[in-house]
Design a protein around this motif. Structure first.
Motif, mmCIF file in Angstrom:
data_model
loop_
_atom_site.group_PDB
_atom_site.id
_atom_site.type_symbol
_atom_site.label_atom_id
_atom_site.label_comp_id
_atom_site.label_asym_id
_atom_site.label_seq_id
_atom_site.Cartn_x
_atom_site.Cartn_y
_atom_site.Cartn_z
ATOM 1 N N TYR A 207 0.820 -1.200 -0.046
ATOM 2 C CA TYR A 207 -0.046 -0.043 -0.198
ATOM 3 C C TYR A 207 0.777 1.166 0.032
ATOM 4 N N ARG B 4 4.825 0.931 0.486
ATOM 5 C CA ARG B 4 5.189 -0.073 1.535
ATOM 6 C C ARG B 4 5.071 -1.639 0.914
ATOM 7 N N HIS C 65 3.023 -6.389 4.466
ATOM 8 C CA HIS C 65 3.516 -6.680 5.804
ATOM 9 C C HIS C 65 2.389 -7.081 6.744
ATOM 10 N N HIS D 230 2.181 -6.363 10.866
ATOM 11 C CA HIS D 230 2.953 -5.927 12.469
ATOM 12 C C HIS D 230 2.535 -6.911 13.487
HETATM 13 FE FE LIG Z 1 1.723 -1.237 8.258
#
Ligand SMILES: [Fe+2]
Length: 108
Positions: free
Chosen positions: A23, A44, A47, A49
């Motif tokens: 994103y 980015r 991923h 978190h």
């Molecule tokens: Fe993030």
């Protein structure tokens, strides 16, 4: 999506999740001006978190990335590390991935 998970007696855990996608971070305001000045894209890589907590250990806050993502090497947040990459294995109706994490014992 957020969740709170517990490991088994071996420290293992499983999470069912929708595979994340890359994103773009917001490009308005000072962040956008900075990205334009740096001539850097806002992307980015996909991923997750994750925050680990265990008694007697430092809290570990990290991210997990997926091999093959085109944005890994130029992550605008520079969060990518080789040791944080996992691979999604196609299992027919779902995909699986795994990764080992180590927590640092609290120093006394
Ligand atoms: Fe993030």
């Amino acid at each position: 999506m957020r969740g709170h998970f517990h490991t088994d007696e071996n420290g293992d855990f499983k999470v069912k999740n929708i595979v994340p996608v890359p994103y773009a971070i917001p490009t308005n305001g000072p962040t956008g001006e900075f990205l334009e000045y740096m001539d850097h894209h806002p992307m980015r890589p996909a991923h997750l978190h994750i925050m680990f907590e265990a008694e007697g250990h430092d809290t570990l806050i990290t991210q997990v990335f997926f091999g093959g993502d085109e944005w890994l090497k130029t992550d605008v947040a520079e969060g990518f590390r080789n040791e944080l990459i996992t691979r999604l294995e196609d299992k027919g109706d779902h995909k699986e991935a795994s990764l080992n994490f180590m927590m640092r014992p609290l120093q006394e």
